[in-house]
Design a protein around this motif. Structure first.
Motif, PDB file in Angstrom:
ATOM      1  N   ASP A 159       7.299   2.646  -2.848  1.00  9.57           N
ATOM      2  CA  ASP A 159       6.193   2.253  -1.773  1.00  9.57           C
ATOM      3  C   ASP A 159       6.277   3.420  -0.828  1.00  9.57           C
ATOM      4  O   ASP A 159       7.167   3.924  -0.141  1.00  9.57           O
ATOM      5  CB  ASP A 159       7.044   0.988  -0.997  1.00  9.57           C
ATOM      6  N   ASN A 203      -2.473   3.047  -5.680  1.00 11.11           N
ATOM      7  CA  ASN A 203      -3.523   2.319  -4.805  1.00 11.11           C
ATOM      8  C   ASN A 203      -3.580   3.323  -3.841  1.00 11.11           C
ATOM      9  O   ASN A 203      -2.708   4.283  -3.303  1.00 11.11           O
ATOM     10  CB  ASN A 203      -2.725   1.119  -4.080  1.00 11.11           C
ATOM     11  N   PRO A 263      -2.553   4.228  -0.245  1.00 13.28           N
ATOM     12  CA  PRO A 263      -1.518   3.873   0.417  1.00 13.28           C
ATOM     13  C   PRO A 263      -1.942   3.895   2.183  1.00 13.28           C
ATOM     14  O   PRO A 263      -2.069   4.630   2.582  1.00 13.28           O
ATOM     15  CB  PRO A 263      -0.277   4.977   0.314  1.00 13.28           C
ATOM     16  N   ASN A 309       3.138   1.053  -4.843  1.00  9.65           N
ATOM     17  CA  ASN A 309       1.687   1.665  -4.623  1.00  9.65           C
ATOM     18  C   ASN A 309       1.886   3.128  -5.162  1.00  9.65           C
ATOM     19  O   ASN A 309       0.712   3.681  -5.273  1.00  9.65           O
ATOM     20  CB  ASN A 309       1.411   1.759  -3.267  1.00  9.65           C
ATOM     21  N   THR A 310       3.073   3.407  -5.616  1.00 12.02           N
ATOM     22  CA  THR A 310       3.000   5.034  -6.203  1.00 12.02           C
ATOM     23  C   THR A 310       4.035   4.965  -7.315  1.00 12.02           C
ATOM     24  O   THR A 310       5.171   4.225  -7.266  1.00 12.02           O
ATOM     25  CB  THR A 310       3.373   6.028  -4.884  1.00 12.02           C
TER      26      THR A 310
END
Ligand code: AMP
Ligand code: MG
Length: 428
Positions: free
Chosen positions: A360, A413, A415, A389-390
């Motif tokens: 995250d 995504n 972030p 997200n990473t």
């Protein structure tokens, strides 16, 4: 006897998969359906922009020669013959001393050659007639937005291979593309293997777990622009799996299986690839999670054998299946964005394999990305995926990592989000 597998580095595994990448066929889709697709042909201007000389402001279209010598001491007065909005065409102006009240986007009235904005005029009544007072001279062309000043008919505007963003959509609409040429979405079959698997609507039973991979992978496929075709879950039975896979390969552009690629007694995928006569590109990668990720190729069609462990399955998809699928759809940059981040936590133990920590990552106050594990970090983890997200890339080696180290992250995504900030002392 357990077969010896030789781990290869992540970039080498990506290279081997991408050696089989190719673009799919081109199809035309309605402009309203083209979001997130890739343009298969360049966009050309089919007309000039602007298509005609026009006013870029609300104001008055004037004849510049009428305004020669105008000053605040010696103003010029012009008769306003009509008011014309954008989309309407003014009557030609034929007599000296006449002007037309126009709005932003109005085509220049014939006979007028300059625009005087509202702010530079005063509306007055003289001898009972509506007039404007002008106190400065205008030159021919002043404030006019000219035909073709932005782009000319025939100009190439966006290259094939560009993502269809909202901005590209605006061009497609401007230049009359009700249908857009794009690369076909790849149809990708999914099998989840494992006798232990229950479907989402089944109650829990001893020894069983719910099949999360099939739904996760279908979702990853959709996010990557592909069309998932879920063929169901398969018990660990060689013949049943072989038959199902053999049938499926005739119906899809790529196949993803989850589970069964390791060296357990019921891991049948390696034997299935063998019996199919598929060319195994690799069956061991120097990465965690997902070292058993296997990719084979059958007449050019990739068979992605992802691990059953949810975190490993997730990572395997993003690193190997996604770039192949994005390339099929015409993307010129099919890989996840790799950028730098500050590690927010120690990883003291050295690991011989490259780690991809489900993370995250957030922007800290200084606009730098700080990355932390998204939760439980084993390859079997499913819960941390919801906060990922990473992928934080920690290359294998003889040392661990410390909080504060600069590391690489792969973005899944966008972030975080913050309101726009302007530097202090910026003028508004
Ligand atoms: P495998 O790769 O088949 O050895 O599976 C590794 C681990 O992942 C095992 O604990 C499986 O129970 C689990 N697993 C396999 N398939 C799935 C799935 N579709 N959803 C969730 N977990 C799975
Ligand atoms: Mg299994």
């Amino acid at each position: 006897m357990i077969e010896k597998r030789t781990p290869i580095p992540v970039p080498e595994a990506q290279r081997r998969v991408m050696a089989y990448s190719r673009k799919g066929d081109i199809e035309r889709v309605p402009i309203t359906e083209a979001d997130g697709r890739v343009l298969a042909e360049a966009i050309y201007a089919d007309h000039d922009i602007p298509p005609f000389d026009r006013s870029p402001l609300d104001g008055f279209a004037v004849q510049s020669k009428d305004t020669a010598g105008a000053t605040s001491e010696t103003p010029v007065y012009l008769e306003v013959t009509e008011t014309v909005g954008a989309g309407e065409v003014a009557q030609p102006v034929t007599k000296p001393g006449q002007a037309v009240r126009v709005m932003t986007g109005t085509m220049m009235p014939e006979g007028c050659d300059a625009i005087c904005m509202f702010e530079l005029t005063k509306e007055v009544t003289r001898n009972g007639a509506a007039m404007i007072e002008i106190t400065r001279p205008f030159k021919e062309g002043d404030f006019v937005s000219f035909k073709g000043e932005e782009t000319k008919k025939g100009d190439p505007l966006v290259e094939a291979g560009a993502d269809i963003t909202p901005g590209v959509k605006a061009l497609l609409a401007t230049f009359g593309y009700p249908e857009v040429p794009v690369y076909r979405r790849p149809v990708v079959g999914i099998f989840a293997t494992g006798t232990e698997l229950l479907e989402v609507d089944e109650p829990m039973e001893p020894g069983k777990i719910r099949n999360s991979n099939a739904y996760m992978v279908a979702s990853q496929l959709k996010k990557a622009g592909a069309e998932p075709r879920y063929f169901g879950k398969l018990a660990d039975d060689f013949d049943a799996c072989y038959d199902a896979v053999t049938k499926a390969v005739g119906e899809v552009d790529a196949l993803i299986t989850t589970g069964g690629v390791s060296v357990g007694d019921f891991d049948y995928l390696p034997a299935i690839y063998d019996k199919l006569g598929a060319n195994v590109l690799f069956n061991k990668i120097a990465m965690r999670p997902g070292s058993v990720t296997t990719v084979a190729e059958l007449d050019g069609m990739p068979l992605f054998g992802l691990s059953g462990n949810p975190s490993a399955c997730f990572v395997g998809f993003e690193l190997y299946a996604r770039p192949w699928l994005r390339t099929w759809q015409g993307a010129s940059r099919p890989y996840l964005v790799q950028t730098k981040a500050v590690l927010g936590q120690d990883f003291p133990k050295a690991n011989p394999f490259t780690r991809l920590i489900r993370s995250d990552a957030r922007f800290n106050g200084e606009g730098r990305l700080t990355t932390r594990p998204a939760g439980f970090d084993k390859s079997s983890a499913v819960t941390s995926l919801a906060h990922t997200n990473t992928l934080t890339l920690l290359p294998g080696g003889t040392r661990g990592y410390r909080a504060g180290d600069e590391v690489d992250v792969l973005l899944l995504n966008e972030p975080g989000s913050e309101p726009v900030k302007l530097p202090e002392k910026t003028r508004p």
